[in-house]
Design an enzyme around this catalytic site. Structure first.
Site, mmCIF file in Angstrom:
data_model
loop_
_atom_site.group_PDB
_atom_site.id
_atom_site.type_symbol
_atom_site.label_atom_id
_atom_site.label_comp_id
_atom_site.label_asym_id
_atom_site.label_seq_id
_atom_site.Cartn_x
_atom_site.Cartn_y
_atom_site.Cartn_z
ATOM 1 N N HIS A 168 0.819 -1.231 0.000
ATOM 2 C CA HIS A 168 0.000 0.000 0.000
ATOM 3 C C HIS A 168 0.844 1.269 0.000
ATOM 4 O O HIS A 168 0.307 2.363 -0.184
ATOM 5 C CB HIS A 168 -0.939 0.030 1.207
ATOM 6 C CG HIS A 168 -1.995 -1.030 1.187
ATOM 7 N ND1 HIS A 168 -2.918 -1.149 0.178
ATOM 8 C CD2 HIS A 168 -2.272 -2.050 2.056
ATOM 9 C CE1 HIS A 168 -3.720 -2.180 0.410
ATOM 10 N NE2 HIS A 168 -3.343 -2.744 1.545
ATOM 11 N N ASP A 204 -2.603 -10.395 -2.586
ATOM 12 C CA ASP A 204 -3.182 -9.954 -1.302
ATOM 13 C C ASP A 204 -4.672 -9.644 -1.507
ATOM 14 O O ASP A 204 -5.104 -9.297 -2.604
ATOM 15 C CB ASP A 204 -2.436 -8.693 -0.845
ATOM 16 C CG ASP A 204 -2.815 -8.236 0.554
ATOM 17 O OD1 ASP A 204 -2.083 -8.577 1.505
ATOM 18 O OD2 ASP A 204 -3.850 -7.525 0.701
ATOM 19 N N HIS A 206 -6.219 -7.107 -0.566
ATOM 20 C CA HIS A 206 -6.408 -5.679 -0.860
ATOM 21 C C HIS A 206 -5.626 -5.274 -2.099
ATOM 22 O O HIS A 206 -4.519 -5.767 -2.328
ATOM 23 C CB HIS A 206 -5.952 -4.841 0.343
ATOM 24 C CG HIS A 206 -6.613 -5.231 1.634
ATOM 25 N ND1 HIS A 206 -6.017 -6.090 2.544
ATOM 26 C CD2 HIS A 206 -7.817 -4.893 2.146
ATOM 27 C CE1 HIS A 206 -6.831 -6.260 3.578
ATOM 28 N NE2 HIS A 206 -7.935 -5.552 3.367
#
Ligand code: SP5
Ligand code: ZN
Length: 350
Positions: A168, A204, A206
């Site tokens: 992220h 993942d 996300h």
């Protein structure tokens, strides 16, 4: 297979994260990695090693993150304590954000106040920063860099046990429990080591927003991500299917969002699509940001994969026939994280 161990990971140990108006216990905790190490002790699928101290880490970090952001991270803890000496007892979390310039906020007059600076560089209030965060994140990035060097040196697979995770983190921001984008560090190191084309396959739960953004305008690094649909799932503001890359990078980003509740059969079909895109790109190496939060027991995610499925995923990744670096990303069912992670690694070995 070489498995690079971040021996400083536990120096990053957040207490609480903000979630819908409440402070809740952190999900991204040191015990996660301890469970992986415990399972590796039971099933030694590779050699546990540490990165050497002579790696060109700072140069590698500057290849994927802006100098001002790296300076911010290096000084963040002491600036937080300088803001108020009693802050030493509390993790740093942002509480005010500039949003984007389109909202009329100025970006040409950077604040001196540290709480405001934290809001400039962090996109959520779920990523606590403490005294040891920078050291832990740096050492994790060293593991990712060392894993890339191992693959450049002829190793078929190398795993970096990165904690905190990284996918992220963008060129100039932190968030989603991430500070340094370890997968991007690895992919860039593979490029700098002489490989012409590198693919990133992010599994993942996300969306890998940071990795996507870092390589969005480039055709030398293909980024592919399978993840929960951002219309309902974190990180919400990136990860849609129509994001295909920009400029020279047009056509070199692929997002495969899936609805919350997706089980292995549908996820597996998306993996086939992702792997076809990787094969069509004909890369010389692969980076896999390996999140295990697709697991049915994950407390913050919504897919329904089972432990045995991770063996299959490992076998599928190996079938691509590429030198491969893996970085550890999410996975918050801590007690199952060891089995699930090592299942992928065992699957890689066929
Ligand atoms: C690397 C990675 O997987 N980062 C994920 C960051 C997700 N942050 C938002 C989590 C929302 C937490 N939900 C708390 C539920 C409390 N019952
Ligand atoms: Zn995740």
């Amino acid at each position: 297979m070489k498995i690079f161990h971040n021996t400083r990971h536990a120096e990053h140990s957040g207490r609480q994260e903000m979630f819908r108006g409440r402070l809740v216990d952190c999900h991204e905790v040191p015990q996660r990695l301890q469970h992986v190490l415990d399972e590796l002790a039971r099933r030694p699928v590779g050699a546990l090693v540490q990165p050497t101290a002579d790696l060109p880490l700072d140069a590698a970090l500057r290849q994927v993150h802006s100098a001002d952001y790296l300076d911010f991270l290096a000084r963040a803890w002491s600036d937080w304590v300088a803001l108020d000496p009693t802050n030493a007892e509390r993790d740093a979390l942002p509480s005010v954000w500039p949003l984007a310039a389109k909202h009329g906020f100025r970006t040409d007059a950077p604040p001196l106040n540290f709480a405001a600076r934290l809001g400039q560089y962090a996109f959520d209030s779920g990523t606590p920063l403490m005294a040891g965060s920078w050291a832990a994140a740096r050492e994790g990035a060293a593991c990712a860099l060392a894993a890339a060097q191992a693959v450049l040196g002829g190793e078929r697979f190398a795993m970096a046990l990165t904690r905190p995770p990284g996918h992220h983190a963008g060129p100039n921001y932190m968030g989603g429990y991430c500070f340094i984008n370890n997968a991007a560090v690895a992919a860039q190191a593979l490029r700098d080591g002489g490989l012409q084309r590198v693919a990133v396959l992010d599994v993942d739960y996300h969306h890998g927003n940071g990795t996507q953004t870092i390589f969005y305008e480039r055709s030398d690094v293909l980024t592919v991500s399978i993840h929960g649909d951002p219309r309902t799932e974190y990180p919400f503001f990136l990860g849609h299917a129509d994001e295909r890359g920009h400029g020279a990078g047009e056509g070199f980003n692929l997002n495969l969002p899936l609805p919350r509740g997706t089980g292995f059969e549908v996820w597996w079909a998306a993996l086939q699509t992702a792997m076809q895109a990787v094969s069509d790109f004909a890369p010389q190496a692969l980076v896999v940001p390996l999140g295990l939060d697709t697991f049915e027991g994950d407390p913050i995610s919504g897919f329904k994969l089972r432990s045995a499925d991770y063996l299959q995923i490992g076998r599928a990744i190996a079938a691509l026939g590429l030198p491969t670096v893996l970085t550890l990303e999410g996975g918050y069912a801590a007690a199952d994280l060891g089995v699930n992670t090592v299942n992928v690694l065992e699957g890689l070995r066929g």
